[in-house]
Design a protein around this motif. Sequence first.
Motif, PDB file in Angstrom:
ATOM      1  N   SER A  48       0.831  -1.201   0.000  1.00 44.78           N
ATOM      2  CA  SER A  48       0.000   0.000   0.000  1.00 44.78           C
ATOM      3  C   SER A  48       0.869   1.257   0.000  1.00 44.78           C
ATOM      4  CB  SER A  48      -0.915  -0.009   1.213  1.00 44.78           C
ATOM      5  OG  SER A  48      -1.636   1.192   1.305  1.00 44.78           O
ATOM      6  N   ILE A  52       1.022   3.974  -3.081  1.00 38.90           N
ATOM      7  CA  ILE A  52       0.668   5.382  -2.835  1.00 38.90           C
ATOM      8  C   ILE A  52       1.821   6.295  -3.224  1.00 38.90           C
ATOM      9  CG2 ILE A  52       0.214   7.082  -1.019  1.00 38.90           C
ATOM     10  CD1 ILE A  52      -1.522   4.896   0.339  1.00 38.90           C
ATOM     11  N   TYR A  55       1.823   6.081  -7.229  1.00 41.69           N
ATOM     12  CA  TYR A  55       0.646   6.515  -7.979  1.00 41.69           C
ATOM     13  C   TYR A  55      -0.212   7.539  -7.262  1.00 41.69           C
ATOM     14  CZ  TYR A  55       1.817   2.476 -10.816  1.00 41.69           C
ATOM     15  OH  TYR A  55       2.465   1.576 -11.601  1.00 41.69           O
ATOM     16  N   PRO A  57      -2.561   8.695  -3.614  1.00 42.31           N
ATOM     17  CA  PRO A  57      -3.650   8.057  -2.881  1.00 42.31           C
ATOM     18  C   PRO A  57      -4.872   7.836  -3.767  1.00 42.31           C
ATOM     19  CG  PRO A  57      -3.470  10.367  -2.260  1.00 42.31           C
ATOM     20  CD  PRO A  57      -2.327  10.069  -3.182  1.00 42.31           C
ATOM     21  N   GLY A  58      -5.681   6.863  -3.350  1.00 41.41           N
ATOM     22  CA  GLY A  58      -6.934   6.591  -4.078  1.00 41.41           C
ATOM     23  C   GLY A  58      -6.715   5.580  -5.085  1.00 41.41           C
TER      24      GLY A  58
END
Length: 58
Positions: A48, A52, A55, A57-58
């Motif tokens: 994660s 993040i 790329y 967040p989201g």
Amino acid sequence: MRMAKGRAATAVNVELVLLYWHIGDRIGRDILKEERAPYGKRILSTLSKELIAEYGPG
């Protein structure tokens, strides 16, 4: 000929994905007894953070 090779490669990839999914499912059911392996939490956390960072967040 090129289209036939592409369809064959796609079919092989589909079968490999299904094979690996079934292997993972069997490990989850029969070996881990539906519990998450302790290292899994660390892997997800690390992955994660890396995604993040790369790329956003989201």
